[in-house]
Design a protein around this motif. Sequence first.
Motif, mmCIF file in Angstrom:
data_model
loop_
_atom_site.group_PDB
_atom_site.id
_atom_site.type_symbol
_atom_site.label_atom_id
_atom_site.label_comp_id
_atom_site.label_asym_id
_atom_site.label_seq_id
_atom_site.Cartn_x
_atom_site.Cartn_y
_atom_site.Cartn_z
ATOM 1 N N LYS A 48 5.632 -40.240 2.283
ATOM 2 C CA LYS A 48 5.719 -40.450 0.837
ATOM 3 C C LYS A 48 4.525 -41.239 0.330
ATOM 4 O O LYS A 48 3.932 -40.896 -0.699
ATOM 5 C CB LYS A 48 7.011 -41.192 0.489
ATOM 6 N N HIS A 49 4.170 -42.299 1.047
ATOM 7 C CA HIS A 49 3.022 -43.108 0.621
ATOM 8 C C HIS A 49 1.716 -42.322 0.720
ATOM 9 O O HIS A 49 0.828 -42.497 -0.123
ATOM 10 C CB HIS A 49 2.942 -44.399 1.430
ATOM 11 N N HIS A 50 1.590 -41.464 1.720
ATOM 12 C CA HIS A 50 0.381 -40.632 1.806
ATOM 13 C C HIS A 50 0.289 -39.700 0.603
ATOM 14 O O HIS A 50 -0.791 -39.507 0.035
ATOM 15 C CB HIS A 50 0.376 -39.820 3.108
ATOM 16 N N ARG A 51 1.434 -39.108 0.202
ATOM 17 C CA ARG A 51 1.429 -38.228 -0.979
ATOM 18 C C ARG A 51 1.061 -39.020 -2.233
ATOM 19 O O ARG A 51 0.291 -38.547 -3.080
ATOM 20 C CB ARG A 51 2.791 -37.555 -1.153
ATOM 21 N N LEU A 52 1.602 -40.225 -2.364
ATOM 22 C CA LEU A 52 1.291 -41.058 -3.521
ATOM 23 C C LEU A 52 -0.174 -41.490 -3.513
ATOM 24 O O LEU A 52 -0.819 -41.554 -4.563
ATOM 25 C CB LEU A 52 2.216 -42.269 -3.567
ATOM 26 N N HIS A 68 -1.253 -47.636 -1.416
ATOM 27 C CA HIS A 68 -0.398 -46.647 -0.760
ATOM 28 C C HIS A 68 -0.926 -46.272 0.624
ATOM 29 O O HIS A 68 -0.139 -46.037 1.546
ATOM 30 C CB HIS A 68 -0.230 -45.402 -1.629
ATOM 31 N N SER A 69 -2.223 -46.232 0.776
ATOM 32 C CA SER A 69 -2.803 -45.942 2.096
ATOM 33 C C SER A 69 -2.412 -47.018 3.100
ATOM 34 O O SER A 69 -2.028 -46.719 4.235
ATOM 35 C CB SER A 69 -4.328 -45.872 2.018
ATOM 36 N N PHE A 70 -2.503 -48.274 2.676
ATOM 37 C CA PHE A 70 -2.117 -49.380 3.548
ATOM 38 C C PHE A 70 -0.640 -49.289 3.920
ATOM 39 O O PHE A 70 -0.263 -49.428 5.092
ATOM 40 C CB PHE A 70 -2.404 -50.726 2.875
ATOM 41 N N LEU A 71 0.227 -49.062 2.923
ATOM 42 C CA LEU A 71 1.661 -48.976 3.183
ATOM 43 C C LEU A 71 1.991 -47.791 4.088
ATOM 44 O O LEU A 71 2.858 -47.895 4.968
ATOM 45 C CB LEU A 71 2.434 -48.893 1.867
#
Length: 105
Positions: A48-52, A68-71
């Motif tokens: 999900k974070h990669h998509r965001l 978002h990349s970090f998360l």
Amino acid sequence: MTNEHTLVPENQVDDELPDDHLEDGEEEFETLADYHRMASLHYAQAAKHHRLAADADDHGHDESRNSHSFLAYRHQLVAKQYAEMAVIESDDLGEEVEVDVEPIA
């Protein structure tokens, strides 16, 4: 096609994660399935974070993309740890498996 949810790093993506802080004396995980479920959940959160992050990058929002990349990376690391624990805690680990091999004629 800006998505308000995407551009705010402090969004609700991680709200579905269970609370990691358990009461004293309470077992964290009782079965290998628990480890597998947590690994799966964290891999899903990473996706999900990669998509965001991708959506934020498409819209030129560098700070949101970086957040978002970090998360996503953090969730991937946690997921890998749970997956490793599932293997380490497996009672079958290290047992020899007997395989019958028939010669090829």
